[in-house]
Design a protein around this motif. Sequence first.
Motif, PDB file in Angstrom:
ATOM      1  N   PRO A  89       0.799  -1.221   0.000  1.00  0.00           N
ATOM      2  CA  PRO A  89       0.000   0.000   0.000  1.00  0.00           C
ATOM      3  C   PRO A  89       0.838   1.281   0.000  1.00  0.00           C
ATOM      4  N   VAL A  90       2.097   1.197   0.443  1.00  0.00           N
ATOM      5  CA  VAL A  90       2.993   2.358   0.472  1.00  0.00           C
ATOM      6  C   VAL A  90       4.385   1.933   0.010  1.00  0.00           C
ATOM      7  N   ALA A  91       5.081   2.840  -0.629  1.00  0.00           N
ATOM      8  CA  ALA A  91       6.376   2.545  -1.243  1.00  0.00           C
ATOM      9  C   ALA A  91       7.427   2.056  -0.247  1.00  0.00           C
ATOM     10  N   CYS A  92       7.365   2.512   0.985  1.00  0.00           N
ATOM     11  CA  CYS A  92       8.417   2.152   1.942  1.00  0.00           C
ATOM     12  C   CYS A  92       8.409   0.667   2.313  1.00  0.00           C
ATOM     13  N   LEU A  93       7.360  -0.059   1.947  1.00  0.00           N
ATOM     14  CA  LEU A  93       7.287  -1.489   2.262  1.00  0.00           C
ATOM     15  C   LEU A  93       7.694  -2.373   1.083  1.00  0.00           C
ATOM     16  N   GLU A  94       8.122  -1.768  -0.019  1.00  0.00           N
ATOM     17  CA  GLU A  94       8.450  -2.543  -1.210  1.00  0.00           C
ATOM     18  C   GLU A  94       9.667  -3.445  -1.044  1.00  0.00           C
ATOM     19  N   ASP A  95      10.665  -3.017  -0.284  1.00  0.00           N
ATOM     20  CA  ASP A  95      11.871  -3.817  -0.093  1.00  0.00           C
ATOM     21  C   ASP A  95      11.761  -4.642   1.183  1.00  0.00           C
ATOM     22  N   ASP A  96      12.472  -5.782   1.206  1.00  0.00           N
ATOM     23  CA  ASP A  96      12.462  -6.620   2.409  1.00  0.00           C
ATOM     24  C   ASP A  96      12.965  -5.837   3.620  1.00  0.00           C
ATOM     25  N   VAL A  97      14.002  -5.056   3.400  1.00  0.00           N
ATOM     26  CA  VAL A  97      14.518  -4.187   4.451  1.00  0.00           C
ATOM     27  C   VAL A  97      14.063  -2.773   4.105  1.00  0.00           C
ATOM     28  N   ASN A  98      13.313  -2.163   5.003  1.00  0.00           N
ATOM     29  CA  ASN A  98      12.771  -0.836   4.747  1.00  0.00           C
ATOM     30  C   ASN A  98      13.910   0.168   4.541  1.00  0.00           C
ATOM     31  N   GLN A  99      13.892   0.828   3.388  1.00  0.00           N
ATOM     32  CA  GLN A  99      14.948   1.777   3.025  1.00  0.00           C
ATOM     33  C   GLN A  99      14.639   3.211   3.446  1.00  0.00           C
ATOM     34  N   CYS A 100      13.482   3.446   3.978  1.00  0.00           N
ATOM     35  CA  CYS A 100      13.085   4.800   4.354  1.00  0.00           C
ATOM     36  C   CYS A 100      13.928   5.299   5.523  1.00  0.00           C
TER      37      CYS A 100
END
Length: 145
Positions: A89-100
């Motif tokens: 639902p939000v871009a910050c969850l796209e990677d296994d390790v949150n890059q935000c």
Amino acid sequence: MKISTKGRYALRFMLDLAENKDKGFVSLKEIAVRQDISKQYLEHIVSLLNTSNMLRTNRGKQGGYMLARPPAEYTVGQILRITESSLVPVACLEDDVNQCKRAESCKTLHMWSGFYKLINEYFDGITLQDILDQHSAHGADNYVI
């Protein structure tokens, strides 16, 4: 989150194959007519599903497509992830390790993570067979799990 036309049409395509599983290989033209979807658009969807080993194909006069496995072995989540790439639902969850860079201090991250978990659990809990069974029992617009 909004499911695109590609995701919705892929689901309709797969349900059509599931409904017609006893007929063997089904032509793309037949499905396009039944589902009122452009054959060219379906060809694009089929290429995505075929690369993911979701389909069996046969060329020639008796050619067409069929499911590679029984309808009960396909979840809505699998199909949507192939066509939508992701259900986050939000871009910050796209990677296994949150890059935000704000992940550690984000007050809403837990909420978004929970929502993402609900989306996955819901769509992974519904198979093509479940949809067909529910439609037979209660009609098309009354899905309940």
